[in-house]
Design a protein around this motif. Structure first.
Motif, PDB file in Angstrom:
ATOM      1  N   GLU A   1       0.834  -1.208   0.000  1.00  7.78           N
ATOM      2  CA  GLU A   1       0.000   0.000   0.000  1.00  7.78           C
ATOM      3  C   GLU A   1       0.871   1.261   0.000  1.00  7.78           C
ATOM      4  O   GLU A   1       0.586   2.220  -0.722  1.00  7.78           O
ATOM      5  CB  GLU A   1      -0.927   0.008   1.218  1.00  7.78           C
ATOM      6  N   ASP A   2       1.942   1.231   0.782  1.00 13.07           N
ATOM      7  CA  ASP A   2       2.843   2.389   0.800  1.00 13.07           C
ATOM      8  C   ASP A   2       3.501   2.588  -0.567  1.00 13.07           C
ATOM      9  O   ASP A   2       3.687   3.715  -1.022  1.00 13.07           O
ATOM     10  CB  ASP A   2       3.929   2.208   1.871  1.00 13.07           C
ATOM     11  N   ALA A   3       3.865   1.475  -1.202  1.00 15.75           N
ATOM     12  CA  ALA A   3       4.478   1.568  -2.539  1.00 15.75           C
ATOM     13  C   ALA A   3       3.489   2.147  -3.538  1.00 15.75           C
ATOM     14  O   ALA A   3       3.836   2.993  -4.372  1.00 15.75           O
ATOM     15  CB  ALA A   3       4.944   0.186  -2.994  1.00 15.75           C
ATOM     16  N   PHE A   4       2.238   1.704  -3.428  1.00 14.59           N
ATOM     17  CA  PHE A   4       1.201   2.228  -4.334  1.00 14.59           C
ATOM     18  C   PHE A   4       1.041   3.730  -4.140  1.00 14.59           C
ATOM     19  O   PHE A   4       1.017   4.495  -5.098  1.00 14.59           O
ATOM     20  CB  PHE A   4      -0.141   1.520  -4.091  1.00 14.59           C
ATOM     21  N   LEU A   5       0.917   4.147  -2.872  1.00 11.81           N
ATOM     22  CA  LEU A   5       0.710   5.574  -2.590  1.00 11.81           C
ATOM     23  C   LEU A   5       1.870   6.410  -3.116  1.00 11.81           C
ATOM     24  O   LEU A   5       1.676   7.466  -3.696  1.00 11.81           O
ATOM     25  CB  LEU A   5       0.560   5.803  -1.083  1.00 11.81           C
ATOM     26  N   PHE A   6       3.080   5.916  -2.920  1.00 16.31           N
ATOM     27  CA  PHE A   6       4.270   6.625  -3.383  1.00 16.31           C
ATOM     28  C   PHE A   6       4.202   6.843  -4.893  1.00 16.31           C
ATOM     29  O   PHE A   6       4.339   7.950  -5.387  1.00 16.31           O
ATOM     30  CB  PHE A   6       5.516   5.824  -3.011  1.00 16.31           C
ATOM     31  N   LYS A   7       3.949   5.754  -5.592  1.00 18.69           N
ATOM     32  CA  LYS A   7       3.928   5.847  -7.062  1.00 18.69           C
ATOM     33  C   LYS A   7       2.761   6.722  -7.542  1.00 18.69           C
ATOM     34  O   LYS A   7       2.909   7.527  -8.463  1.00 18.69           O
ATOM     35  CB  LYS A   7       3.840   4.436  -7.657  1.00 18.69           C
ATOM     36  N   ALA A   8       1.602   6.551  -6.907  1.00 17.11           N
ATOM     37  CA  ALA A   8       0.436   7.335  -7.314  1.00 17.11           C
ATOM     38  C   ALA A   8       0.684   8.825  -7.096  1.00 17.11           C
ATOM     39  O   ALA A   8       0.376   9.656  -7.964  1.00 17.11           O
ATOM     40  CB  ALA A   8      -0.797   6.875  -6.537  1.00 17.11           C
ATOM     41  N   VAL A   9       1.272   9.153  -5.953  1.00 13.02           N
ATOM     42  CA  VAL A   9       1.514  10.560  -5.637  1.00 13.02           C
ATOM     43  C   VAL A   9       2.572  11.164  -6.562  1.00 13.02           C
ATOM     44  O   VAL A   9       2.397  12.255  -7.106  1.00 13.02           O
ATOM     45  CB  VAL A   9       1.944  10.700  -4.141  1.00 13.02           C
ATOM     46  N   ILE A  10       3.645  10.444  -6.790  1.00 18.57           N
ATOM     47  CA  ILE A  10       4.704  10.976  -7.669  1.00 18.57           C
ATOM     48  C   ILE A  10       4.155  11.164  -9.086  1.00 18.57           C
ATOM     49  O   ILE A  10       4.405  12.182  -9.733  1.00 18.57           O
ATOM     50  CB  ILE A  10       5.924  10.024  -7.717  1.00 18.57           C
ATOM     51  N   SER A  11       3.406  10.190  -9.566  1.00 20.82           N
ATOM     52  CA  SER A  11       2.858  10.296 -10.920  1.00 20.82           C
ATOM     53  C   SER A  11       1.924  11.494 -11.027  1.00 20.82           C
ATOM     54  O   SER A  11       1.825  12.129 -12.071  1.00 20.82           O
ATOM     55  CB  SER A  11       2.082   9.036 -11.300  1.00 20.82           C
ATOM     56  N   GLU A  12       1.240  11.765  -9.932  1.00 16.82           N
ATOM     57  CA  GLU A  12       0.308  12.886  -9.937  1.00 16.82           C
ATOM     58  C   GLU A  12       1.049  14.223  -9.913  1.00 16.82           C
ATOM     59  O   GLU A  12       0.666  15.177 -10.588  1.00 16.82           O
ATOM     60  CB  GLU A  12      -0.564  12.755  -8.684  1.00 16.82           C
ATOM     61  N   LEU A  13       2.134  14.270  -9.156  1.00 15.35           N
ATOM     62  CA  LEU A  13       2.892  15.518  -9.010  1.00 15.35           C
ATOM     63  C   LEU A  13       3.744  15.814 -10.237  1.00 15.35           C
ATOM     64  O   LEU A  13       3.804  16.935 -10.712  1.00 15.35           O
ATOM     65  CB  LEU A  13       3.803  15.434  -7.783  1.00 15.35           C
ATOM     66  N   LYS A  14       4.406  14.786 -10.733  1.00 12.80           N
ATOM     67  CA  LYS A  14       5.305  14.986 -11.877  1.00 12.80           C
ATOM     68  C   LYS A  14       5.153  13.796 -12.811  1.00 12.80           C
ATOM     69  O   LYS A  14       5.779  12.752 -12.614  1.00 12.80           O
ATOM     70  CB  LYS A  14       6.757  15.117 -11.402  1.00 12.80           C
ATOM     71  N   LYS A  15       4.331  13.986 -13.812  1.00 12.72           N
ATOM     72  CA  LYS A  15       3.962  12.869 -14.690  1.00 12.72           C
ATOM     73  C   LYS A  15       5.153  12.233 -15.420  1.00 12.72           C
ATOM     74  O   LYS A  15       5.114  11.072 -15.792  1.00 12.72           O
ATOM     75  CB  LYS A  15       2.931  13.334 -15.718  1.00 12.72           C
ATOM     76  N   ASP A  16       6.209  13.027 -15.641  1.00 16.01           N
ATOM     77  CA  ASP A  16       7.305  12.520 -16.465  1.00 16.01           C
ATOM     78  C   ASP A  16       8.359  11.735 -15.687  1.00 16.01           C
ATOM     79  O   ASP A  16       9.294  11.209 -16.276  1.00 16.01           O
ATOM     80  CB  ASP A  16       8.001  13.682 -17.198  1.00 16.01           C
ATOM     81  N   ILE A  17       8.243  11.708 -14.375  1.00 16.41           N
ATOM     82  CA  ILE A  17       9.268  11.020 -13.582  1.00 16.41           C
ATOM     83  C   ILE A  17       9.137   9.505 -13.729  1.00 16.41           C
ATOM     84  O   ILE A  17       8.043   8.951 -13.661  1.00 16.41           O
ATOM     85  CB  ILE A  17       9.156  11.402 -12.092  1.00 16.41           C
ATOM     86  N   ILE A  18      10.271   8.856 -13.916  1.00 14.80           N
ATOM     87  CA  ILE A  18      10.278   7.385 -13.949  1.00 14.80           C
ATOM     88  C   ILE A  18      10.417   6.911 -12.501  1.00 14.80           C
ATOM     89  O   ILE A  18      11.334   7.328 -11.793  1.00 14.80           O
ATOM     90  CB  ILE A  18      11.458   6.865 -14.791  1.00 14.80           C
ATOM     91  N   VAL A  19       9.506   6.060 -12.079  1.00 14.05           N
ATOM     92  CA  VAL A  19       9.534   5.559 -10.698  1.00 14.05           C
ATOM     93  C   VAL A  19       9.807   4.062 -10.719  1.00 14.05           C
ATOM     94  O   VAL A  19       9.077   3.299 -11.340  1.00 14.05           O
ATOM     95  CB  VAL A  19       8.187   5.813  -9.987  1.00 14.05           C
ATOM     96  N   THR A  20      10.877   3.662 -10.059  1.00 12.61           N
ATOM     97  CA  THR A  20      11.168   2.232  -9.936  1.00 12.61           C
ATOM     98  C   THR A  20      10.891   1.802  -8.508  1.00 12.61           C
ATOM     99  O   THR A  20      11.358   2.454  -7.569  1.00 12.61           O
ATOM    100  CB  THR A  20      12.654   1.958 -10.278  1.00 12.61           C
ATOM    101  N   ILE A  21      10.120   0.753  -8.354  1.00 12.11           N
ATOM    102  CA  ILE A  21       9.828   0.257  -7.010  1.00 12.11           C
ATOM    103  C   ILE A  21      10.562  -1.072  -6.813  1.00 12.11           C
ATOM    104  O   ILE A  21      10.473  -1.967  -7.652  1.00 12.11           O
ATOM    105  CB  ILE A  21       8.308  -0.006  -6.830  1.00 12.11           C
ATOM    106  N   ALA A  22      11.276  -1.169  -5.711  1.00 14.90           N
ATOM    107  CA  ALA A  22      11.899  -2.450  -5.351  1.00 14.90           C
ATOM    108  C   ALA A  22      11.246  -2.910  -4.047  1.00 14.90           C
ATOM    109  O   ALA A  22      11.138  -2.133  -3.099  1.00 14.90           O
ATOM    110  CB  ALA A  22      13.398  -2.261  -5.146  1.00 14.90           C
ATOM    111  N   ALA A  23      10.808  -4.162  -4.024  1.00 10.53           N
ATOM    112  CA  ALA A  23      10.025  -4.641  -2.872  1.00 10.53           C
ATOM    113  C   ALA A  23      10.884  -5.041  -1.674  1.00 10.53           C
ATOM    114  O   ALA A  23      10.351  -5.446  -0.644  1.00 10.53           O
ATOM    115  CB  ALA A  23       9.122  -5.792  -3.298  1.00 10.53           C
ATOM    116  N   ASP A  24      12.188  -4.951  -1.795  1.00 10.10           N
ATOM    117  CA  ASP A  24      13.064  -5.105  -0.621  1.00 10.10           C
ATOM    118  C   ASP A  24      14.444  -4.531  -0.955  1.00 10.10           C
ATOM    119  O   ASP A  24      14.708  -4.128  -2.097  1.00 10.10           O
ATOM    120  CB  ASP A  24      13.158  -6.572  -0.152  1.00 10.10           C
ATOM    121  N   GLY A  25      15.317  -4.501   0.044  1.00  7.97           N
ATOM    122  CA  GLY A  25      16.633  -3.903  -0.144  1.00  7.97           C
ATOM    123  C   GLY A  25      17.498  -4.636  -1.159  1.00  7.97           C
ATOM    124  O   GLY A  25      18.237  -4.013  -1.921  1.00  7.97           O
ATOM    125  N   ASN A  26      17.384  -5.947  -1.175  1.00  9.07           N
ATOM    126  CA  ASN A  26      18.170  -6.726  -2.143  1.00  9.07           C
ATOM    127  C   ASN A  26      17.796  -6.363  -3.574  1.00  9.07           C
ATOM    128  O   ASN A  26      18.658  -6.195  -4.438  1.00  9.07           O
ATOM    129  CB  ASN A  26      17.894  -8.227  -1.959  1.00  9.07           C
TER     130      ASN A  26
END
Lengths: 136, 203
Positions: A17-42
């Motif tokens: 849910e936190d990952a979703f919110l992060f991506k949703a908010v960034i996409s809303e604020l700056k549509k052109d930003i590429i967002v990569t999500i990694a589900a853990d540190g590795n």
């Protein structure tokens, strides 16, 4: 004025849910930003080691399986080629000791995750438009 | 602007968003010849958070539009039913309710969101056909969400479009509907991307 042109960010976060919110908010604020999500540190470190285009900003959750945020922070800061990358800690914890440790280990900014969507969006907007000189 | 021109404008201004969601890795996998039951189940789970939240938080704003037959347009329970039939765990309503309150505050915004969700019933027929071809009897009776309105798909779509077209003839609502539709596409795209990422992680 020292502002970074943000085109590419990465987040290491094991909460969906936190990952979703992060991506949703960034996409809303700056549509052109590429967002990569990694589900853990590795997964984050694997991504960084293979990335052809390094993110200008990396957001780290602290409590993650396999490799936590502090371990990622140390690894990133020990690699000189990643020196200019800004590292922002995004954590539910506001413990002073933890915040101090994050800065000691090379974090550029420590943000406590707000519960509210609106507050999170406002916080991210400020973060993406930050004057990093003021933090030095 | 008349209703027909507005709907054309809506289609054209959301075309890119529509294309992006079709290009999403999760959508591509679903429509590939390598799709498996597990991929299909994860696809359903990735949509559930949004569909459930939208029905719960945004549908009430349209309660006065009786012509829409809102109760017949609820589909989140169909996702759960399909997952049960597929012997998969239930989907979680994992999205923050405030997200819906923030984005769907007016009837125009909700109509924009519904344009995307109702439009997906047309695409659902195509996906269903593809899955039936690749997976055969393994998914028989397990695509009630994709086949939501079955033989009534066309008429349900037309009823919705008529209402949407009329709503879009006033300039303030027009822009809000289009913005909301674009935003809804982006949110669904994010749902698919994140779930895909976390599914890979689980595996």
């Amino acid at each position: 004025m020292y502002e970074i042109q943000i085109k590419n960010v990465a987040l290491a976060e094991d909460d969906e849910e936190d990952a979703f919110l992060f991506k949703a908010v960034i996409s809303e604020l700056k549509k052109d930003i590429i967002v990569t999500i990694a589900a853990d540190g590795n997964l984050l470190m694997t991504f960084l080691n293979q990335a052809t285009l390094m993110p200008e900003m990396i957001f780290l959750d602290l409590n993650m399986p396999y490799k936590n945020g502090f371990e990622c922070l140390s690894e990133i800061r020990s690699n000189e080629t990643w020196n200019s990358t800004k590292i922002v800690i995004l954590s539910t914890s506001s413990q002073p000791q933890q915040i101090e440790n994050a800065y000691k280990n090379g974090a550029d900014l420590y943000l406590a995750k707000p519960v509210s969507y609106t507050h999170f969006k406002n916080m991210m907007e400020q973060c993406l438009n930050l004057n990093w000189d003021g933090l030095k | 602007m008349d209703a027909t021109s507005f709907l054309q404008q809506l289609r054209s201004q959301t075309a890119r968003s529509h294309q992006l969601i079709e290009q999403n890795v999760s959508s591509q996998l679903l429509m590939s010849k390598h799709v498996t039951i597990t991929h299909y189940a994860h696809y359903l789970k990735s949509l559930y958070g949004f569909v459930y939240g939208f029905e719960k938080m945004a549908f009430p704003l349209l309660k006065d539009y009786e012509v829409l037959q809102l109760d017949d347009r609820r589909k989140s329970h169909l996702i759960q039913a399909d997952l049960t039939m597929l012997h998969h765990t239930a989907a979680e309503p994992y999205l923050n309710e405030e997200l819906f309150n923030t984005h769907y505050q007016t009837t125009a915004a909700v109509l924009g969101g519904m344009y995307v969700l109702e439009g997906s019933t047309l695409g659902g027929q195509i996906i269903n056909k593809h899955l039936a071809t690749v997976l055969g009897h393994a998914i028989a009776g397990k695509t009630t969400y994709l086949m939501a309105y079955a033989g009534k798909t066309g008429s349900m779509w037309k009823i919705f479009l008529q209402l949407l077209g009329e709503a879009g003839t006033t300039i303030d609502k027009r822009d809000e509907i289009i913005d909301s539709a674009v935003h809804t596409f982006a949110l669904l795209n994010t749902c698919l991307e994140i779930k895909y990422q976390f599914t890979e992680y689980e595996n």
